[in-house]
Write an enzyme that holds these catalytic residues in place. Sequence first.
Site, short mmCIF file in Angstrom:
data_model
loop_
_atom_site.label_atom_id
_atom_site.label_comp_id
_atom_site.label_asym_id
_atom_site.label_seq_id
_atom_site.Cartn_x
_atom_site.Cartn_y
_atom_site.Cartn_z
N VAL A 124 -77.37 -25.59 -83.96
CA VAL A 124 -78.00 -24.77 -84.24
C VAL A 124 -76.91 -23.63 -83.50
O VAL A 124 -77.02 -23.42 -82.02
CB VAL A 124 -79.29 -24.84 -82.70
CG1 VAL A 124 -80.74 -23.66 -82.71
CG2 VAL A 124 -79.99 -26.56 -82.65
N CYS A 125 -77.36 -21.78 -83.48
CA CYS A 125 -76.79 -20.98 -83.30
C CYS A 125 -75.24 -21.14 -83.55
O CYS A 125 -75.03 -21.45 -84.02
CB CYS A 125 -78.00 -21.00 -81.75
SG CYS A 125 -77.19 -18.96 -81.25
N THR A 126 -75.15 -20.49 -82.52
CA THR A 126 -73.26 -20.58 -82.10
C THR A 126 -72.76 -21.83 -81.95
O THR A 126 -71.41 -21.52 -81.82
CB THR A 126 -72.69 -19.68 -80.91
OG1 THR A 126 -73.37 -19.94 -79.62
CG2 THR A 126 -73.41 -18.10 -81.82
#
Length: 208
Positions: free
Chosen positions: A99-101
Amino acid sequence: MQVAIVLYPGFTSMDVIGPYEVFGRLPDTDVVFVAERPGLVVNDLRSLSINAVAGLADVPSPDMVLIGGGPGQAGQMADGNLHEWLRTVDRTSAWTTSVCTGSLILAAAGVLKGRRATTHWAMLENLAEFGVTPSKERVVIDGHYVTGAGVSAGIDMALTLAGLIAGDDMAQTVQLIIEYAPQPPYHVGSLDTAPPEVVENAWRVMSA
């Protein structure tokens, strides 16, 4: 099914808690928080800690691995124990997710090379540095890799994957249980809809 959610100092809470709420409600599923060393791991806001009950070595072959993002991601890009573990568990996992970075950590570990993936809009183009094709989609599936865009996209990613693992009926049941029916008060949740002044403010806040 064992789901290993990776923690490190400076993680963003919702990146991991959103998927935890989904995967933790699937039948016959054990979700375990892991870190390089067991113990409390502090989030990016330094006001919430999650107890990693296991070290990386204690979870050698999870069925799914998930790693979230956050400002602390920058400190997890160098090759080391975490990268080695990610490469090892990726060989046998049914699903390797982020998720995300968190996808940047996977990319730096080398497991996303030649794949399509997404991440937070502010870091999307950075994926290309690791031989990954950036995608603006909210959820990207490429082989057994599933990546979600920024923060709140973790819930979408987890529900998408829940449907593939346990069937649409179960995924929809979980969605209803957590009452995931987003109605945001503002239509600024992506670069495509946010006005320039909001984008400028976002960059300023993230850079502070």
